[in-house]
Design an enzyme around this catalytic site. Structure first.
Site, PDB file in Angstrom:
ATOM      1  N   ALA A  56      -1.513   6.372  -9.416  1.00  0.00           N
ATOM      2  CA  ALA A  56      -1.012   7.759  -9.398  1.00  0.00           C
ATOM      3  C   ALA A  56      -2.083   8.824  -9.632  1.00  0.00           C
ATOM      4  O   ALA A  56      -1.761   9.957  -9.945  1.00  0.00           O
ATOM      5  CB  ALA A  56       0.095   7.898 -10.435  1.00  0.00           C
ATOM      6  N   ILE A  77       0.440  10.141   6.776  1.00  0.00           N
ATOM      7  CA  ILE A  77       0.513  11.166   5.746  1.00  0.00           C
ATOM      8  C   ILE A  77      -0.919  11.602   5.429  1.00  0.00           C
ATOM      9  O   ILE A  77      -1.810  10.747   5.291  1.00  0.00           O
ATOM     10  CB  ILE A  77       1.188  10.608   4.460  1.00  0.00           C
ATOM     11  CG1 ILE A  77       2.551   9.956   4.775  1.00  0.00           C
ATOM     12  CG2 ILE A  77       1.309  11.683   3.391  1.00  0.00           C
ATOM     13  CD1 ILE A  77       3.628  10.865   5.316  1.00  0.00           C
ATOM     14  N   TYR A  96      -2.724  -5.363   6.160  1.00  0.00           N
ATOM     15  CA  TYR A  96      -1.927  -4.237   5.634  1.00  0.00           C
ATOM     16  C   TYR A  96      -0.479  -4.335   6.120  1.00  0.00           C
ATOM     17  O   TYR A  96       0.464  -4.212   5.327  1.00  0.00           O
ATOM     18  CB  TYR A  96      -2.573  -2.935   6.098  1.00  0.00           C
ATOM     19  CG  TYR A  96      -1.936  -1.683   5.551  1.00  0.00           C
ATOM     20  CD1 TYR A  96      -2.142  -1.302   4.221  1.00  0.00           C
ATOM     21  CD2 TYR A  96      -1.148  -0.872   6.360  1.00  0.00           C
ATOM     22  CE1 TYR A  96      -1.561  -0.136   3.723  1.00  0.00           C
ATOM     23  CE2 TYR A  96      -0.574   0.291   5.869  1.00  0.00           C
ATOM     24  CZ  TYR A  96      -0.792   0.659   4.547  1.00  0.00           C
ATOM     25  OH  TYR A  96      -0.218   1.804   4.054  1.00  0.00           O
ATOM     26  N   ALA A 132       1.160  -6.951   7.177  1.00  0.00           N
ATOM     27  CA  ALA A 132       1.825  -8.109   6.558  1.00  0.00           C
ATOM     28  C   ALA A 132       2.225  -7.783   5.121  1.00  0.00           C
ATOM     29  O   ALA A 132       3.328  -8.113   4.675  1.00  0.00           O
ATOM     30  CB  ALA A 132       0.902  -9.325   6.600  1.00  0.00           C
ATOM     31  N   ASN A 169       3.469   2.218  -5.964  1.00  0.00           N
ATOM     32  CA  ASN A 169       2.772   3.039  -4.964  1.00  0.00           C
ATOM     33  C   ASN A 169       1.348   2.563  -4.677  1.00  0.00           C
ATOM     34  O   ASN A 169       0.850   2.776  -3.573  1.00  0.00           O
ATOM     35  CB  ASN A 169       2.749   4.495  -5.453  1.00  0.00           C
ATOM     36  CG  ASN A 169       1.766   5.335  -4.667  1.00  0.00           C
ATOM     37  OD1 ASN A 169       2.032   5.753  -3.543  1.00  0.00           O
ATOM     38  ND2 ASN A 169       0.584   5.568  -5.257  1.00  0.00           N
ATOM     39  N   VAL A 219      -3.302  -3.420 -10.523  1.00  0.00           N
ATOM     40  CA  VAL A 219      -1.992  -4.029 -10.272  1.00  0.00           C
ATOM     41  C   VAL A 219      -2.096  -5.451  -9.707  1.00  0.00           C
ATOM     42  O   VAL A 219      -1.135  -6.218  -9.791  1.00  0.00           O
ATOM     43  CB  VAL A 219      -1.090  -3.164  -9.347  1.00  0.00           C
ATOM     44  CG1 VAL A 219      -0.762  -1.834  -9.983  1.00  0.00           C
ATOM     45  CG2 VAL A 219      -1.697  -2.998  -7.962  1.00  0.00           C
ATOM     46  N   SER A 244       5.349   0.991   4.463  1.00  0.00           N
ATOM     47  CA  SER A 244       4.714   1.765   5.540  1.00  0.00           C
ATOM     48  C   SER A 244       5.450   1.453   6.832  1.00  0.00           C
ATOM     49  O   SER A 244       5.947   0.323   7.005  1.00  0.00           O
ATOM     50  CB  SER A 244       3.246   1.361   5.681  1.00  0.00           C
ATOM     51  OG  SER A 244       2.731   1.862   6.899  1.00  0.00           O
TER      52      SER A 244
HETATM   53  P1  NAD Z   1      -4.768   6.766  -1.679  1.00  0.00           P
HETATM   54  O1  NAD Z   1      -5.864   5.844  -1.295  1.00  0.00           O
HETATM   55  O2  NAD Z   1      -5.034   8.232  -1.693  1.00  0.00           O
HETATM   56  O3  NAD Z   1      -4.141   6.358  -3.075  1.00  0.00           O
HETATM   57  C1  NAD Z   1      -3.922   5.012  -3.441  1.00  0.00           C
HETATM   58  C2  NAD Z   1      -3.918   4.931  -4.946  1.00  0.00           C
HETATM   59  O4  NAD Z   1      -3.743   3.559  -5.324  1.00  0.00           O
HETATM   60  C3  NAD Z   1      -5.236   5.412  -5.573  1.00  0.00           C
HETATM   61  O5  NAD Z   1      -4.950   6.208  -6.702  1.00  0.00           O
HETATM   62  C4  NAD Z   1      -5.911   4.121  -5.994  1.00  0.00           C
HETATM   63  O6  NAD Z   1      -6.766   4.268  -7.104  1.00  0.00           O
HETATM   64  C5  NAD Z   1      -4.713   3.261  -6.329  1.00  0.00           C
HETATM   65  N1  NAD Z   1      -5.012   1.835  -6.319  1.00  0.00           N
HETATM   66  C6  NAD Z   1      -5.609   1.136  -5.322  1.00  0.00           C
HETATM   67  N2  NAD Z   1      -5.747  -0.151  -5.697  1.00  0.00           N
HETATM   68  C7  NAD Z   1      -5.243  -0.244  -6.953  1.00  0.00           C
HETATM   69  C8  NAD Z   1      -5.097  -1.319  -7.875  1.00  0.00           C
HETATM   70  N3  NAD Z   1      -5.533  -2.532  -7.588  1.00  0.00           N
HETATM   71  N4  NAD Z   1      -4.514  -1.067  -9.068  1.00  0.00           N
HETATM   72  C9  NAD Z   1      -4.094   0.169  -9.387  1.00  0.00           C
HETATM   73  N5  NAD Z   1      -4.204   1.227  -8.556  1.00  0.00           N
HETATM   74  C10 NAD Z   1      -4.769   1.007  -7.361  1.00  0.00           C
HETATM   75  O7  NAD Z   1      -3.574   6.430  -0.669  1.00  0.00           O
HETATM   76  P2  NAD Z   1      -2.190   7.170  -0.383  1.00  0.00           P
HETATM   77  O8  NAD Z   1      -2.253   7.626   1.012  1.00  0.00           O
HETATM   78  O9  NAD Z   1      -1.827   8.103  -1.472  1.00  0.00           O
HETATM   79  O10 NAD Z   1      -1.217   5.896  -0.422  1.00  0.00           O
HETATM   80  C11 NAD Z   1      -0.271   5.649  -1.426  1.00  0.00           C
HETATM   81  C12 NAD Z   1       0.671   4.557  -0.933  1.00  0.00           C
HETATM   82  O11 NAD Z   1       1.308   4.987   0.274  1.00  0.00           O
HETATM   83  C13 NAD Z   1      -0.037   3.250  -0.592  1.00  0.00           C
HETATM   84  O12 NAD Z   1       0.773   2.157  -0.952  1.00  0.00           O
HETATM   85  C14 NAD Z   1      -0.175   3.325   0.918  1.00  0.00           C
HETATM   86  O13 NAD Z   1      -0.284   2.047   1.498  1.00  0.00           O
HETATM   87  C15 NAD Z   1       1.128   4.016   1.275  1.00  0.00           C
HETATM   88  N6  NAD Z   1       1.103   4.647   2.595  1.00  0.00           N
HETATM   89  C16 NAD Z   1       0.238   5.676   2.878  1.00  0.00           C
HETATM   90  C17 NAD Z   1       0.262   6.233   4.142  1.00  0.00           C
HETATM   91  C18 NAD Z   1      -0.648   7.361   4.534  1.00  0.00           C
HETATM   92  O14 NAD Z   1      -0.633   7.762   5.710  1.00  0.00           O
HETATM   93  N7  NAD Z   1      -1.418   7.952   3.631  1.00  0.00           N
HETATM   94  C19 NAD Z   1       1.130   5.745   5.118  1.00  0.00           C
HETATM   95  C20 NAD Z   1       1.992   4.709   4.795  1.00  0.00           C
HETATM   96  C21 NAD Z   1       1.963   4.176   3.525  1.00  0.00           C
END
Ligand code: NAD
Length: 244
Positions: free
Chosen positions: A10, A185, A152, A154, A87, A61, A139
């Site tokens: 977060a 996004i 990703y 999968a 998330n 996580v 996603s």
């Molecule tokens: P982001 O990379 O900006 O944020 C991801 C967050 O997860 C970061 O704060 C990171 O530090 C944290 N993180 C990563 N690995 C971690 C771990 N092992 N333990 C704890 N924290 C960890 O990405 P985002 O775009 O904000 O994505 C958030 C979620 O939304 C993700 O699950 C991503 O797959 C999903 N998502 C994003 C999009 C997009 O277009 N941005 C589309 C579909 C799904």
């Protein structure tokens, strides 16, 4: 007493916006972060300015022991977790011929096993309380597939199967489990794409634009609220109509 929401990953992007939106709606927030940084401290301040508590807990996580400890810390602090938002997520894209075993496994470990690790430790408290909301960030790629993202896609398809199965397991305890499937996004995750690529993507989205973290956070807020009390095991696409 305020409801308590635990959001993984977060410190930035969608997770950060979910934390802020829920704090604006009166939830006490527990933020998980992997590495301490300025953005974490700013987010904490921003949340506290909304008049709620903000507890932060460090952990990866994909590490089961970290997840066990983080949940124990939150229970010690708040005594309950009402809403869990899984998330945290990563991408390591490449075509299968170039994808290493390590890159395949690490994406599954964070996105799918991470969802299990956190949920497994939170669920006993929700079961005891006979109430809870779990919202998993999947996603649209987990539904449609995408070349260059077998790991990703999968992992995100796995999150959908996890969501539906858990929803069936815990419905009798009044725990609702749903997934949100964002499309494209605008966050640091998608900032790696060239502007020309983003423009091309936008052209193929019926709403002709990329989404924002707020678009996703508003749906999470709905799924955490009483307004969604008859919804479980569902996947809600937040994608401007990209996948129909
Ligand atoms: P982001 O990379 O900006 O944020 C991801 C967050 O997860 C970061 O704060 C990171 O530090 C944290 N993180 C990563 N690995 C971690 C771990 N092992 N333990 C704890 N924290 C960890 O990405 P985002 O775009 O904000 O994505 C958030 C979620 O939304 C993700 O699950 C991503 O797959 C999903 N998502 C994003 C999009 C997009 O277009 N941005 C589309 C579909 C799904």
């Amino acid at each position: 007493m305020n409801k308590v929401a635990f959001i993984t990953g977060a410190t930035r992007g969608i997770g950060k916006q979910i934390a802020i939106t829920l704090s604006e709606n009166g939830y006490d927030i527990c933020l998980n972060y992997r590495k301490k940084n300025d953005e974490l401290l700013n987010t904490k301040k921003e949340i506290e300015n909304n008049g709620v508590k903000c507890f932060t807990t460090q952990g990866d996580v994909s590490n089961y022991e970290d997840c066990q400890r983080m949940v124990e810390e939150i229970i010690k602090e708040h005594g309950q977790i009402d809403v869990l938002v899984n998330n945290a997520g990563i991408t390591k894209d490449s075509l299968i011929l170039r994808m290493s075993k390590e890159d395949f496994n690490s994406v599954i470990d964070v996105n799918l096993t991470g969802t299990f690790n956190v949920t497994k430790n939170v669920i006993p408290y929700m079961m005891k309380a006979r109430s809870g909301r779990i919202i998993n960030i999947s996603s649209v790629v987990g539904i449609s597939g995408n070349a260059g993202q077998i790991n990703y896609a999968a992992s995100k398809a796995g999150v959908i199967g996890f969501t539906k199965s858990l929803a069936k397991e815990v419905a009798s305890r009044n725990i609702l489990v749903n997934a949100v499937a964002p499309g494209f996004i605008q966050t640091q995750m998608t900032d790696v794409l060239k502007d020309s690529v983003k423009e091309e993507i936008a052209k193929n989205i019926p709403l002709k634009k990329l989404g924002t973290a707020e678009d996703v956070a508003k749906v999470v807020k709905f799924l955490a609220s009483e307004d969604s009390s008859y919804i479980t095991g569902q996947v809600i696409n937040v994608d401007g109509g990209m996948l129909m």
